[in-house]
Design a protein around this motif. Structure first.
Motif, mmCIF file in Angstrom:
data_model
loop_
_atom_site.group_PDB
_atom_site.id
_atom_site.type_symbol
_atom_site.label_atom_id
_atom_site.label_comp_id
_atom_site.label_asym_id
_atom_site.label_seq_id
_atom_site.Cartn_x
_atom_site.Cartn_y
_atom_site.Cartn_z
ATOM 1 N N MET A 1 -83.985 -44.436 50.546
ATOM 2 C CA MET A 1 -82.941 -43.450 50.275
ATOM 3 C C MET A 1 -83.542 -42.163 49.696
ATOM 4 O O MET A 1 -84.021 -42.148 48.564
ATOM 5 C CB MET A 1 -81.899 -44.027 49.307
ATOM 6 C CG MET A 1 -81.312 -45.357 49.756
ATOM 7 S SD MET A 1 -80.440 -45.287 51.332
ATOM 8 C CE MET A 1 -78.835 -44.681 50.796
ATOM 9 N N ARG A 2 -83.501 -41.110 50.459
ATOM 10 C CA ARG A 2 -83.949 -39.785 50.018
ATOM 11 C C ARG A 2 -82.885 -38.762 50.400
ATOM 12 O O ARG A 2 -82.635 -38.565 51.580
ATOM 13 C CB ARG A 2 -85.282 -39.408 50.678
ATOM 14 C CG ARG A 2 -86.454 -40.280 50.291
ATOM 15 C CD ARG A 2 -86.891 -40.006 48.847
ATOM 16 N NE ARG A 2 -88.099 -40.764 48.503
ATOM 17 C CZ ARG A 2 -88.093 -42.001 48.059
ATOM 18 N NH1 ARG A 2 -86.944 -42.633 47.885
ATOM 19 N NH2 ARG A 2 -89.216 -42.629 47.773
ATOM 20 N N PRO A 3 -82.217 -38.132 49.418
ATOM 21 C CA PRO A 3 -82.380 -38.309 47.962
ATOM 22 C C PRO A 3 -81.758 -39.617 47.479
ATOM 23 O O PRO A 3 -80.824 -40.127 48.081
ATOM 24 C CB PRO A 3 -81.633 -37.111 47.381
ATOM 25 C CG PRO A 3 -80.581 -36.824 48.395
ATOM 26 C CD PRO A 3 -81.194 -37.125 49.732
ATOM 27 N N PHE A 4 -82.308 -40.121 46.394
ATOM 28 C CA PHE A 4 -81.829 -41.359 45.795
ATOM 29 C C PHE A 4 -80.552 -41.064 45.014
ATOM 30 O O PHE A 4 -80.484 -40.066 44.304
ATOM 31 C CB PHE A 4 -82.913 -41.907 44.860
ATOM 32 C CG PHE A 4 -82.582 -43.217 44.226
ATOM 33 C CD1 PHE A 4 -82.851 -44.399 44.872
ATOM 34 C CD2 PHE A 4 -81.992 -43.251 42.971
ATOM 35 C CE1 PHE A 4 -82.554 -45.615 44.273
ATOM 36 C CE2 PHE A 4 -81.686 -44.458 42.363
ATOM 37 C CZ PHE A 4 -81.977 -45.648 43.027
ATOM 38 N N PRO A 5 -79.486 -41.884 45.083
ATOM 39 C CA PRO A 5 -79.362 -43.122 45.841
ATOM 40 C C PRO A 5 -78.482 -42.985 47.087
ATOM 41 O O PRO A 5 -78.004 -43.993 47.592
ATOM 42 C CB PRO A 5 -78.680 -44.027 44.815
ATOM 43 C CG PRO A 5 -77.721 -43.103 44.124
ATOM 44 C CD PRO A 5 -78.382 -41.748 44.094
ATOM 45 N N GLY B 1 -79.149 -40.959 50.041
ATOM 46 C CA GLY B 1 -79.835 -40.764 51.299
ATOM 47 C C GLY B 1 -79.172 -39.715 52.175
ATOM 48 O O GLY B 1 -78.641 -38.705 51.692
ATOM 49 N N ASP C 1 -77.738 -48.083 54.977
ATOM 50 C CA ASP C 1 -77.638 -46.967 54.033
ATOM 51 C C ASP C 1 -76.307 -46.990 53.292
ATOM 52 O O ASP C 1 -76.247 -46.751 52.079
ATOM 53 C CB ASP C 1 -77.793 -45.636 54.768
ATOM 54 C CG ASP C 1 -79.233 -45.365 55.187
ATOM 55 O OD1 ASP C 1 -80.115 -46.126 54.764
ATOM 56 O OD2 ASP C 1 -79.453 -44.400 55.934
ATOM 57 N N GLY D 1 -75.339 -38.091 51.771
ATOM 58 C CA GLY D 1 -74.930 -37.018 50.867
ATOM 59 C C GLY D 1 -73.958 -37.549 49.827
ATOM 60 O O GLY D 1 -73.336 -38.601 50.006
ATOM 61 N N TRP D 2 -73.828 -36.827 48.739
ATOM 62 C CA TRP D 2 -73.026 -37.307 47.615
ATOM 63 C C TRP D 2 -71.540 -37.416 47.947
ATOM 64 O O TRP D 2 -70.886 -38.399 47.596
ATOM 65 C CB TRP D 2 -73.228 -36.389 46.406
ATOM 66 C CG TRP D 2 -74.507 -36.677 45.689
ATOM 67 C CD1 TRP D 2 -75.691 -36.012 45.812
ATOM 68 C CD2 TRP D 2 -74.734 -37.734 44.746
ATOM 69 N NE1 TRP D 2 -76.649 -36.578 45.013
ATOM 70 C CE2 TRP D 2 -76.094 -37.633 44.337
ATOM 71 C CE3 TRP D 2 -73.946 -38.737 44.203
ATOM 72 C CZ2 TRP D 2 -76.655 -38.509 43.421
ATOM 73 C CZ3 TRP D 2 -74.503 -39.612 43.289
ATOM 74 C CH2 TRP D 2 -75.835 -39.492 42.905
ATOM 75 N N ARG E 1 -85.306 -47.547 46.873
ATOM 76 C CA ARG E 1 -86.331 -46.610 46.407
ATOM 77 C C ARG E 1 -87.230 -46.138 47.546
ATOM 78 O O ARG E 1 -87.711 -45.012 47.541
ATOM 79 C CB ARG E 1 -87.161 -47.258 45.305
ATOM 80 C CG ARG E 1 -86.367 -47.517 44.026
ATOM 81 C CD ARG E 1 -87.217 -48.144 42.954
ATOM 82 N NE ARG E 1 -88.295 -47.238 42.528
ATOM 83 C CZ ARG E 1 -89.199 -47.558 41.616
ATOM 84 N NH1 ARG E 1 -89.168 -48.757 41.046
ATOM 85 N NH2 ARG E 1 -90.137 -46.701 41.280
#
Length: 305
Positions: free
Chosen positions: A71-75, A77, A197, A80-81, A68
């Motif tokens: 990691m930005r964006p969660f989850p 970081g 990460d 990337g997706w 929390r």
């Protein structure tokens, strides 16, 4: 000033060296005993899906506060997706499921020899095919010794009868683990990912797969004694999923990546001793010879430039 700083710097370097060695030894101990704990789950009546669910639920709960903040964006970081999902498929819940599934068929020692032994072999092959990197003669010698040792395990497994007749099936699972981890390692290196990460993302994203496992595979958590469940939750989730990551990361920080990997050949030795003491699984002379060859090959390969 220089005379005072020099002893302090030397003392600090010695302290970092010994802390790094301690972290490396503890990491090898945790990873070495993991195969024995996975094998024990079979004796306790847990399925591979049970152990995988326990591992990633516990690890995710422990890593969530850090995730929390970090990691930005969660989850996912900075990964990337797309990259996070690919790495999760290779080193997250599917990897753990295959590893524990292999323990259903093969003794604990097979996992700790075949997986870490084949990873450098597969990595060299993939690096040559994808990146055009050519290994030096010393590394090729080490990998040849590894393959000879694993061939001994294969020969032993195919010749087994009775209770050990399906060991070769587990060995194939472990070969799949080595391939998955080698591809994961090359992608992580190519994408210049951060180890913490990656661990956080793969743990949290693995939670998405756990309902699929629960709906499609045998689940026996309600039929097994609580001490057996607690053993897998604490060891696989807390020690392997979080503790070993932290210790290995610190050993790399204090010793450097090359020296930190030199502890990996200890894993089969730890597993062999733990399997004898905790499971009563005694390796055959052929398996001992194979283990020695793999350890020697790993040591040579890891020292090669």
């Amino acid at each position: 000033m220089t005379d005072l700083a020099s002893p302090n710097a030397a003392a600090s370097a010695r302290r970092r060296l010994w802390l790094g060695i301690g972290c490396g030894l503890l990491t090898s101990l945790i990873w070495g005993v993991q195969s024995v704990v996975s094998r024990q789950s079979v004796a306790d009546g847990l399925s591979a899906a049970d152990v995988t669910i326990l591992r990633f639920v516990v690890a995710s709960l422990l890593l969530l506060p850090l995730a929390r903040r970090r990691m930005r964006p969660f989850p996912v970081g900075a990964l990337g997706w797309r990259r996070a999902l690919i790495l999760t498929a290779l080193a997250g819940a599917p990897y753990a499921l295959v590893l524990v599934g292999g323990a259903t068929f093969a003794p604990a020692l097979h996992a700790s020899v075949i997986v870490p032994g084949l990873i450098p072999v597969m990595t060299v092959v993939l690096a040559f095919l994808v990146l055009g990197e050519r290994p030096g003669p010393l590394r090729l010698l080490g990998l040849a010794l590894v393959l000879a040792g694993i061939a001994a395990f294969g020969w032993q497994a195919f010749g087994e009868s009775g209770a050990g007749a399906g060991a070769w099936i587990g060995d194939l699972f472990f070969v799949a683990n080595a391939v998955m981890w080698s591809v994961f390692g090359l992608l992580a290196l190519r994408w210049r990912t951060d180890a913490i990460d990656v661990t956080i993302a793969t743990c949290l994203l693995s939670l998405l797969l756990l309902p699929v496992f629960a709906l499609t595979m045998p689940i026996r958590l309600g039929e097994v004694a609580w001490p057996a469940i607690a053993l897998q939750a604490v060891y696989q989730g807390a020690l392997v999923g979080v503790g070993a990551l932290f210790l290995y990361t610190k050993s790399v920080e204090w010793l450097g990546a090359s020296r930190a990997t030199l502890f990996l050949p200890l894993n089969p030795v730890v597993t062999a001793l733990a399997a004898i003491l905790l499971l009563g699984e005694h390796p055959s002379p052929v398996e001992v010879a194979g283990m020695v060859l793999v350890i020697a090959g790993m040591s040579v390969a890891l020292r090669a430039r």
